[in-house]
Scaffold this motif. Structure first.
Motif, mmCIF file in Angstrom:
data_model
loop_
_atom_site.group_PDB
_atom_site.id
_atom_site.type_symbol
_atom_site.label_atom_id
_atom_site.label_comp_id
_atom_site.label_asym_id
_atom_site.label_seq_id
_atom_site.Cartn_x
_atom_site.Cartn_y
_atom_site.Cartn_z
ATOM 1 N N GLN A 80 -8.448 7.674 -6.758
ATOM 2 C CA GLN A 80 -8.044 7.311 -5.387
ATOM 3 C C GLN A 80 -8.691 8.199 -4.321
ATOM 4 O OE1 GLN A 80 -3.764 7.191 -5.295
ATOM 5 N NE2 GLN A 80 -3.688 5.134 -6.160
ATOM 6 N N GLN A 155 6.077 1.647 -5.275
ATOM 7 C CA GLN A 155 5.896 2.336 -6.570
ATOM 8 C C GLN A 155 7.236 2.419 -7.287
ATOM 9 O OE1 GLN A 155 4.325 6.266 -5.965
ATOM 10 N NE2 GLN A 155 2.431 5.534 -5.044
ATOM 11 N N PHE A 202 -4.639 10.766 -11.547
ATOM 12 C CA PHE A 202 -3.851 9.865 -12.397
ATOM 13 C C PHE A 202 -4.499 9.646 -13.772
ATOM 14 C CE2 PHE A 202 -2.197 5.242 -12.640
ATOM 15 C CZ PHE A 202 -0.932 5.627 -13.031
ATOM 16 N N ASN A 220 6.820 6.055 -12.121
ATOM 17 C CA ASN A 220 7.757 4.949 -12.356
ATOM 18 C C ASN A 220 7.613 4.474 -13.807
ATOM 19 O OD1 ASN A 220 5.506 2.972 -12.412
ATOM 20 N ND2 ASN A 220 5.319 3.605 -10.279
ATOM 21 N N ASP A 246 2.587 2.763 -2.431
ATOM 22 C CA ASP A 246 1.135 2.611 -2.414
ATOM 23 C C ASP A 246 0.760 1.853 -1.154
ATOM 24 O OD1 ASP A 246 0.380 3.817 -4.819
ATOM 25 O OD2 ASP A 246 0.757 2.004 -5.978
HETATM 26 C C1 GCU Z 1 1.798 5.346 -9.314
HETATM 27 C C2 GCU Z 1 1.112 4.768 -8.125
HETATM 28 C C3 GCU Z 1 -0.367 5.159 -8.064
HETATM 29 C C4 GCU Z 1 -0.524 6.648 -8.206
HETATM 30 C C5 GCU Z 1 0.182 7.113 -9.454
HETATM 31 C C6 GCU Z 1 0.068 8.621 -9.640
HETATM 32 O O1 GCU Z 1 1.374 4.723 -10.492
HETATM 33 O O2 GCU Z 1 1.254 3.378 -8.112
HETATM 34 O O3 GCU Z 1 -0.954 4.753 -6.871
HETATM 35 O O4 GCU Z 1 -1.870 6.998 -8.264
HETATM 36 O O5 GCU Z 1 1.546 6.747 -9.403
HETATM 37 O O6 GCU Z 1 1.050 9.239 -10.018
HETATM 38 O O7 GCU Z 1 -1.009 9.171 -9.422
#
Ligand code: GCU
Length: 337
Positions: A80, A155, A202, A220, A246
């Motif tokens: 990201q 999320q 992630f 989650n 998100d």
């Molecule tokens: C969730 C979320 C992601 C994020 C991820 C994380 O899955 O939807 O956008 O990157 O958590 O803990 O990094």
């Protein structure tokens, strides 16, 4: 000019990655047809992927093929933090990015990343759809970063999961290295909850849990299962420490470059996507818990009061300016409506 560059770079990176980008939609001018390259860090099983693919299909149909969306899942275009930069410079058109990442660009986003900000997913979605509350915030990255925030996808509730457990009290986390997203709030939060926060992107979490670099993580239930973290961390503590968010980002020039008619269709279909995603979210969370239990995960309730107390200084720490406090209070009022 911007469009041409966006498209060329996006195709080039997709091709360089061997992704076989949808060739037909990637040619032509914006007026005659454009495929929006959208980056996601989740798998094809995740509700965000499902809802975004459906978004692309509806957009294609409603604009008679003038616009389409190609979703690249699994961090194939980058993690990201990197992809936000690519959307900003126009190499990628759209990306889903966690609220924690936007907090790093404008600290006011932090208000929406705090424990206690959202009372439920419904409350969160009501806030996101209220331009009086979030309008200025969502436009705040346009002048300097060319990033338009369109809204967001929940999320859901984030919980802790660990290799060894169960975790019931904050003291159970003593000495445990818990992965957090790359954000100051996330770090402070886990440290306050009794663990030792380890920021990491992630995509690296599975291996770090498996190799013992980490003792646990927080997320989650849906990501816990779609990322297969349930294979390596069997104890899930329902801390419900926050309801995460998100955001959907689009390059501002791309968004403004649409004709008024197409932008209206785009906005309508995006609003529908937020609803569709919320509905899928509820179903998929229940399914994820059931599937994790079947493969041996143990879910337990925690001493909620103890965790809430531990987290309350973190909330106060980040509500320092008058503007932040005002935004937080407006969000709280929305919960009572
Ligand atoms: C969730 C979320 C992601 C994020 C991820 C994380 O899955 O939807 O956008 O990157 O958590 O803990 O990094």
């Amino acid at each position: 000019m911007k469009f041409r560059r966006t498209r060329i770079v996006a195709v080039a990176s997709a091709v360089a990655l061997g992704l076989g980008a949808c060739a037909s939609g990637l040619t032509g001018t914006p007026e005659s047809g454009k495929t929006l390259i959208l980056s996601l860090n989740q798998t094809e099983e995740h509700p965000s992927y499902v809802a975004l693919v459906a978004f692309g299909e509806r957009l294609h149909e409603a604009t008679d093929g003038r616009w389409d969306v190609q979703v690249y899942p699994n961090e194939t275009l980058g993690a990201q933090q990197e992809v936000i930069q690519l959307v900003s410079d126009g190499s990628v058109d759209m990306a889903v990015a966690s609220g924690t990442q936007l907090e790093n660009l404008n600290l006011e986003f932090a208000v929406l990343n705090l424990p206690t900000t959202f009372h439920s997913i419904e409350h969160q979605m009501d806030v996101l759809s209220d331009p009086e509350i979030v309008g200025d915030l969502f436009a705040s990255l346009e002048p300097d970063k060319s990033l338009t925030v369109l809204g967001g996808l929940t999320q859901g509730e984030r919980n802790l999961y660990t290799v060894k457990g169960p975790i019931v009290e904050p003291s159970d986390l003593k000495g445990m290295k818990i992965r957090v997203q790359e954000s100051d709030i996330a770090i402070d939060m886990i440290n306050a909850m009794g663990g030792s926060a380890t920021p990491m992107s992630f995509g690296e979490v599975y291996t770090a849990l498996q190799s013992g670099v980490l003792d646990g993580a927080e997320n989650n239930e849906v990501s816990y299962v779609t990322q297969k973290h349930n294979e390596v961390a069997k104890y899930v503590a329902f801390t419900r420490h926050l309801i995460g968010l998100d955001y959907m980002l689009i390059n501002t020039d791309v968004y403004r470059g649409m004709s008024d008619e197409d932008r209206a269709i785009f906005d309508r279909e995006w609003a529908e996507t937020m609803r569709h995603h919320t509905q899928l979210w509820v179903e998929e969370t229940a399914a994820a818990i059931a599937s994790a239990e079947e493969t041996g995960s143990k879910f337990n309730e925690v001493d909620q009061e103890a965790f809430r107390e531990a987290l309350s200084p973190v909330v106060e720490k980040y509500l320092t300016s008058e503007q932040d406090r005002k935004l937080y209070d407006e969000i709280q009022r929305k919960a009572d409506q």
